[in-house]
Design a protein around this motif. Structure first.
Motif, PDB file in Angstrom:
ATOM      1  N   THR A 190     154.065  24.703  47.620  1.00 53.45           N
ATOM      2  CA  THR A 190     152.661  24.620  48.003  1.00 53.45           C
ATOM      3  C   THR A 190     151.811  25.338  46.974  1.00 53.45           C
ATOM      4  OG1 THR A 190     153.296  24.630  50.341  1.00 53.45           O
ATOM      5  CG2 THR A 190     150.988  25.076  49.826  1.00 53.45           C
ATOM      6  N   THR A 191     150.689  24.727  46.616  1.00 52.77           N
ATOM      7  CA  THR A 191     149.728  25.364  45.726  1.00 52.77           C
ATOM      8  C   THR A 191     148.474  25.698  46.513  1.00 52.77           C
ATOM      9  OG1 THR A 191     150.548  24.187  43.783  1.00 52.77           O
ATOM     10  CG2 THR A 191     148.341  25.125  43.641  1.00 52.77           C
ATOM     11  N   PHE A 192     148.135  26.982  46.556  1.00 53.34           N
ATOM     12  CA  PHE A 192     146.926  27.435  47.227  1.00 53.34           C
ATOM     13  C   PHE A 192     145.827  27.581  46.182  1.00 53.34           C
ATOM     14  CE2 PHE A 192     150.558  29.072  49.590  1.00 53.34           C
ATOM     15  CZ  PHE A 192     150.264  28.665  50.891  1.00 53.34           C
ATOM     16  N   THR A 193     144.635  27.086  46.470  1.00 48.37           N
ATOM     17  CA  THR A 193     143.516  27.145  45.513  1.00 48.37           C
ATOM     18  C   THR A 193     142.303  27.775  46.184  1.00 48.37           C
ATOM     19  OG1 THR A 193     142.912  24.876  46.095  1.00 48.37           O
ATOM     20  CG2 THR A 193     144.295  25.182  44.146  1.00 48.37           C
ATOM     21  N   PRO A 194     142.320  29.080  46.372  1.00 51.09           N
ATOM     22  CA  PRO A 194     141.187  29.744  47.035  1.00 51.09           C
ATOM     23  C   PRO A 194     139.928  29.701  46.183  1.00 51.09           C
ATOM     24  CG  PRO A 194     142.678  31.366  46.111  1.00 51.09           C
ATOM     25  CD  PRO A 194     143.354  30.049  45.949  1.00 51.09           C
ATOM     26  N   SER A 195     138.790  29.648  46.841  1.00 50.01           N
ATOM     27  CA  SER A 195     137.501  29.677  46.138  1.00 50.01           C
ATOM     28  C   SER A 195     136.690  30.905  46.509  1.00 50.01           C
ATOM     29  CB  SER A 195     136.697  28.409  46.444  1.00 50.01           C
ATOM     30  OG  SER A 195     136.481  28.276  47.840  1.00 50.01           O
ATOM     31  N   ALA A 196     137.266  31.790  47.322  1.00 51.20           N
ATOM     32  CA  ALA A 196     136.586  33.017  47.731  1.00 51.20           C
ATOM     33  C   ALA A 196     137.618  34.128  47.896  1.00 51.20           C
ATOM     34  CB  ALA A 196     135.828  32.800  49.041  1.00 51.20           C
ATOM     35  N   PRO A 197     137.235  35.392  47.673  1.00 54.31           N
ATOM     36  CA  PRO A 197     138.174  36.504  47.819  1.00 54.31           C
ATOM     37  C   PRO A 197     138.834  36.565  49.194  1.00 54.31           C
ATOM     38  CG  PRO A 197     136.210  37.242  46.663  1.00 54.31           C
ATOM     39  CD  PRO A 197     135.928  35.843  47.126  1.00 54.31           C
ATOM     40  N   ALA A 198     138.106  36.204  50.251  1.00 58.97           N
ATOM     41  CA  ALA A 198     138.688  36.245  51.596  1.00 58.97           C
ATOM     42  C   ALA A 198     139.864  35.280  51.725  1.00 58.97           C
ATOM     43  CB  ALA A 198     137.611  35.908  52.635  1.00 58.97           C
ATOM     44  N   GLU A 199     139.799  34.154  51.009  1.00 56.82           N
ATOM     45  CA  GLU A 199     140.893  33.194  51.054  1.00 56.82           C
ATOM     46  C   GLU A 199     142.117  33.718  50.300  1.00 56.82           C
ATOM     47  OE1 GLU A 199     139.320  29.537  49.566  1.00 56.82           O
ATOM     48  OE2 GLU A 199     137.809  29.371  51.144  1.00 56.82           O
ATOM     49  N   VAL A 200     141.883  34.471  49.230  1.00 58.29           N
ATOM     50  CA  VAL A 200     142.994  35.122  48.529  1.00 58.29           C
ATOM     51  C   VAL A 200     143.675  36.116  49.468  1.00 58.29           C
ATOM     52  CG1 VAL A 200     143.650  36.614  46.595  1.00 58.29           C
ATOM     53  CG2 VAL A 200     141.894  34.859  46.273  1.00 58.29           C
ATOM     54  N   LEU A 201     142.879  36.909  50.153  1.00 58.48           N
ATOM     55  CA  LEU A 201     143.419  37.908  51.076  1.00 58.48           C
ATOM     56  C   LEU A 201     144.272  37.260  52.157  1.00 58.48           C
ATOM     57  CD1 LEU A 201     143.596  40.791  52.172  1.00 58.48           C
ATOM     58  CD2 LEU A 201     141.411  40.391  53.346  1.00 58.48           C
ATOM     59  N   SER A 202     143.772  36.204  52.774  1.00 60.89           N
ATOM     60  CA  SER A 202     144.528  35.565  53.848  1.00 60.89           C
ATOM     61  C   SER A 202     145.816  34.935  53.327  1.00 60.89           C
ATOM     62  CB  SER A 202     143.668  34.516  54.554  1.00 60.89           C
ATOM     63  OG  SER A 202     143.289  33.473  53.660  1.00 60.89           O
ATOM     64  N   THR A 203     145.784  34.384  52.119  1.00 61.24           N
ATOM     65  CA  THR A 203     146.988  33.778  51.538  1.00 61.24           C
ATOM     66  C   THR A 203     148.064  34.827  51.287  1.00 61.24           C
ATOM     67  OG1 THR A 203     145.674  32.035  50.486  1.00 61.24           O
ATOM     68  CG2 THR A 203     147.889  32.404  49.620  1.00 61.24           C
ATOM     69  N   ILE A 204     147.681  35.969  50.701  1.00 66.83           N
ATOM     70  CA  ILE A 204     148.658  37.020  50.413  1.00 66.83           C
ATOM     71  C   ILE A 204     149.157  37.654  51.703  1.00 66.83           C
ATOM     72  CG2 ILE A 204     149.040  39.219  49.241  1.00 66.83           C
ATOM     73  CD1 ILE A 204     148.891  36.779  47.399  1.00 66.83           C
ATOM     74  N   GLN A 205     148.297  37.792  52.690  1.00 66.80           N
ATOM     75  CA  GLN A 205     148.751  38.320  53.981  1.00 66.80           C
ATOM     76  C   GLN A 205     149.815  37.414  54.589  1.00 66.80           C
ATOM     77  OE1 GLN A 205     144.972  38.719  56.013  1.00 66.80           O
ATOM     78  NE2 GLN A 205     144.847  40.927  55.556  1.00 66.80           N
ATOM     79  N   TRP A 206     149.598  36.111  54.474  1.00 65.81           N
ATOM     80  CA  TRP A 206     150.597  35.158  54.985  1.00 65.81           C
ATOM     81  C   TRP A 206     151.902  35.287  54.201  1.00 65.81           C
ATOM     82  CZ3 TRP A 206     152.817  31.240  52.077  1.00 65.81           C
ATOM     83  CH2 TRP A 206     153.680  30.376  52.780  1.00 65.81           C
ATOM     84  N   ALA A 207     151.807  35.336  52.854  1.00 63.22           N
ATOM     85  CA  ALA A 207     153.006  35.429  52.026  1.00 63.22           C
ATOM     86  C   ALA A 207     153.774  36.720  52.304  1.00 63.22           C
ATOM     87  CB  ALA A 207     152.627  35.347  50.543  1.00 63.22           C
ATOM     88  N   ALA A 208     153.047  37.824  52.509  1.00 65.51           N
ATOM     89  CA  ALA A 208     153.700  39.102  52.806  1.00 65.51           C
ATOM     90  C   ALA A 208     154.408  39.035  54.159  1.00 65.51           C
ATOM     91  CB  ALA A 208     152.684  40.230  52.789  1.00 65.51           C
ATOM     92  N   ALA A 209     153.769  38.415  55.136  1.00 72.33           N
ATOM     93  CA  ALA A 209     154.382  38.300  56.465  1.00 72.33           C
ATOM     94  C   ALA A 209     155.642  37.440  56.415  1.00 72.33           C
ATOM     95  CB  ALA A 209     153.369  37.731  57.450  1.00 72.33           C
ATOM     96  N   GLU A 210     155.596  36.397  55.595  1.00 75.53           N
ATOM     97  CA  GLU A 210     156.733  35.485  55.474  1.00 75.53           C
ATOM     98  C   GLU A 210     157.756  35.957  54.442  1.00 75.53           C
ATOM     99  OE1 GLU A 210     157.321  32.678  57.261  1.00 75.53           O
ATOM    100  OE2 GLU A 210     155.543  33.182  58.472  1.00 75.53           O
ATOM    101  N   GLU A 211     157.371  37.003  53.664  1.00 75.43           N
ATOM    102  CA  GLU A 211     158.219  37.517  52.584  1.00 75.43           C
ATOM    103  C   GLU A 211     158.622  36.400  51.623  1.00 75.43           C
ATOM    104  OE1 GLU A 211     161.367  40.108  53.746  1.00 75.43           O
ATOM    105  OE2 GLU A 211     160.199  41.057  55.338  1.00 75.43           O
ATOM    106  N   THR A 212     157.640  35.588  51.255  1.00 73.32           N
ATOM    107  CA  THR A 212     157.904  34.460  50.368  1.00 73.32           C
ATOM    108  C   THR A 212     157.231  34.691  49.012  1.00 73.32           C
ATOM    109  OG1 THR A 212     157.748  32.048  50.154  1.00 73.32           O
ATOM    110  CG2 THR A 212     155.903  33.152  51.231  1.00 73.32           C
ATOM    111  N   PRO A 213     157.926  34.511  47.902  1.00 77.26           N
ATOM    112  CA  PRO A 213     157.357  34.774  46.579  1.00 77.26           C
ATOM    113  C   PRO A 213     156.219  33.810  46.230  1.00 77.26           C
ATOM    114  CG  PRO A 213     159.748  34.697  46.484  1.00 77.26           C
ATOM    115  CD  PRO A 213     159.356  34.175  47.832  1.00 77.26           C
TER     116      PRO A 213
END
Length: 405
Positions: A2-25
């Motif tokens: 999956t490729t995430f393409t955030p356009s705002a800092p809040a979207e970056v935050l939510s993406t990394i929070q999801w990745a951290a919760a899932e422990e996915t690189p």
């Protein structure tokens, strides 16, 4: 994948929070202009910051520029040029060396990538690198926590300077969302003095003499025989060229050029190159154009003491087929191997023998990048410190895992 393409800092935050919760690189990507540097990543997902763009603050009178991390470097350089200003640290464009076109149609990297890789160019002797001009950042750690460091003023005291910590981290500690840089006026006049025909040792001595004078030389480089013909569309011909750049107001430049000519009078012949011709030469040196041959032969970036680097190169040439040229008064060596073997152990062994330094494998085939440490291996005490920093910022190791070590 999956490729995430955030356009705002809040979207970056939510993406990394999801990745951290899932422990996915997650691979952190801007334009991908430096994607070939470091070990190949095997991440399930990509965080593409190329849509996180825009200038959020530019005050020319205050010498401050803030932008989203995915803003194209070319766009910002154009904006600064319109106002007679520049990034004084002269960030290089890795595109041509790694198989792209110069500028890549505006895809020569992002301003976040400039800091993450701590870019600089020939003017580093005088101006420093990106880390010396960063004023502040906003970022998201691998924990999924947003943080800010620094500010938007040139004089800023914040205790721990996390802004500088992001320099040369290559996206392994945090995802930058906003950066603020100090900018400076561009030089009114630029002149390059070229000394022709010197061997490496004599060139290093001439550059040291010039840098030690009152002429305020902003850049010093040496292109050995045949390498000189590979810059500025062969403007320099094939004879070795030792280059000294002088910048500033017209009358001051004229005075300093004459002073250098007197100082280097015995280093005949001297050639004076001005204006766009001078700018083109230094741009090609900055971007390692002599080795941007669309090939895959290994290219190294070596930093050593200027007084030792040319001796190391001579010893290397006795054991391996290699081309080289020098920037930063001889302290930065670009090496191109003529064979497919990067000769990593040989090179790093010689660097240790001749006073120490570090070597980065900038270009190589994917198998070599996977098998060799592309970045200089750290001594145990520094490696332990780096591991502690990684554990603090990215304990689950989801950000660009394995890229640097």
């Amino acid at each position: 994948m999956t490729t995430f393409t955030p356009s705002a800092p809040a979207e970056v935050l939510s993406t990394i929070q999801w990745a951290a919760a899932e422990e996915t690189p997650v691979e952190i990507l801007g334009h991908g202009s430096k994607r070939g540097i470091g070990r190949p990543l095997q991440a399930e997902h990509t965080l593409d910051l190329s849509k996180l763009t825009g200038v959020t603050l530019y005050e020319p009178a205050e010498l401050v520029l803030s932008a989203r991390a995915g803003t194209p470097l070319a766009e910002l350089e154009h904006l600064l040029a319109e106002n007679g200003q520049q990034f004084a640290f002269e960030p290089m464009d890795y595109g041509p060396l790694l198989g792209g076109e110069p500028g890549q149609g505006g895809k020569n990297g992002t301003i976040g990538g400039v800091l993450a890789s701590n870019l600089s160019g020939p003017r580093r002797l005088k101006a420093g690198a990106a880390r010396d001009h960063i004023l502040g950042v906003a970022a998201v750690s691998g924990r999924g926590e947003a943080f800010k460091s620094g500010g938007r003023v040139v004089k800023n005291v914040t205790g721990y300077d996390l802004s500088k910590l992001m320099a040369n981290s290559w996206g392994t500690l945090a995802v930058l969302t906003d950066v603020t840089f100090k900018v400076l006026p561009a030089a009114e006049t630029e002149v390059t003095l070229a000394i022709r025909g010197l061997l490496d040792d004599a060139a290093v001595a001439a550059m040291a003499l010039a840098l030690g004078s009152s002429a305020e030389v902003s850049s010093a480089a040496h292109l050995p025989e045949r390498i000189a013909a590979r810059v500025a569309a062969s403007r320099l011909s094939s004879d070795a060229a030792t280059l000294l750049r002088i910048e500033g107001f017209g009358p001051s430049v004229d005075y300093r050029v004459e002073a250098l000519k007197q100082l280097l009078g015995k280093a005949d012949p001297l050639e004076e190159i001005a204006g766009d011709a001078s700018k083109t030469i230094w741009r090609d040196i900055r971007d390692c154009t002599p080795f941007a041959d669309a090939g895959a032969r290994p290219v190294w970036r070596v930093s050593m003491a200027p007084s030792h680097a040319h001796r190391m190169v001579m010893a290397l040439r006795m054991q391996a087929a290699v081309d080289a040229f020098y920037d930063w008064q001889g302290g930065l060596v670009w090496l191109s191997m003529r064979e497919d073997d990067p000769e990593a152990e040989l090179l790093r062994g010689l660097i240790r023998r001749y006073g120490g330094g570090h070597a980065t494998l900038v270009r190589a085939s994917a198998p070599h990048r996977a098998a060799l440490p592309a970045f200089e291996p750290q001594p145990p005490h520094l490696a332990a410190l780096s591991a502690r920093l990684k554990a603090e910022f990215d304990p689950k190791q989801i950000l660009n895992p394995g890229r640097m070590a």
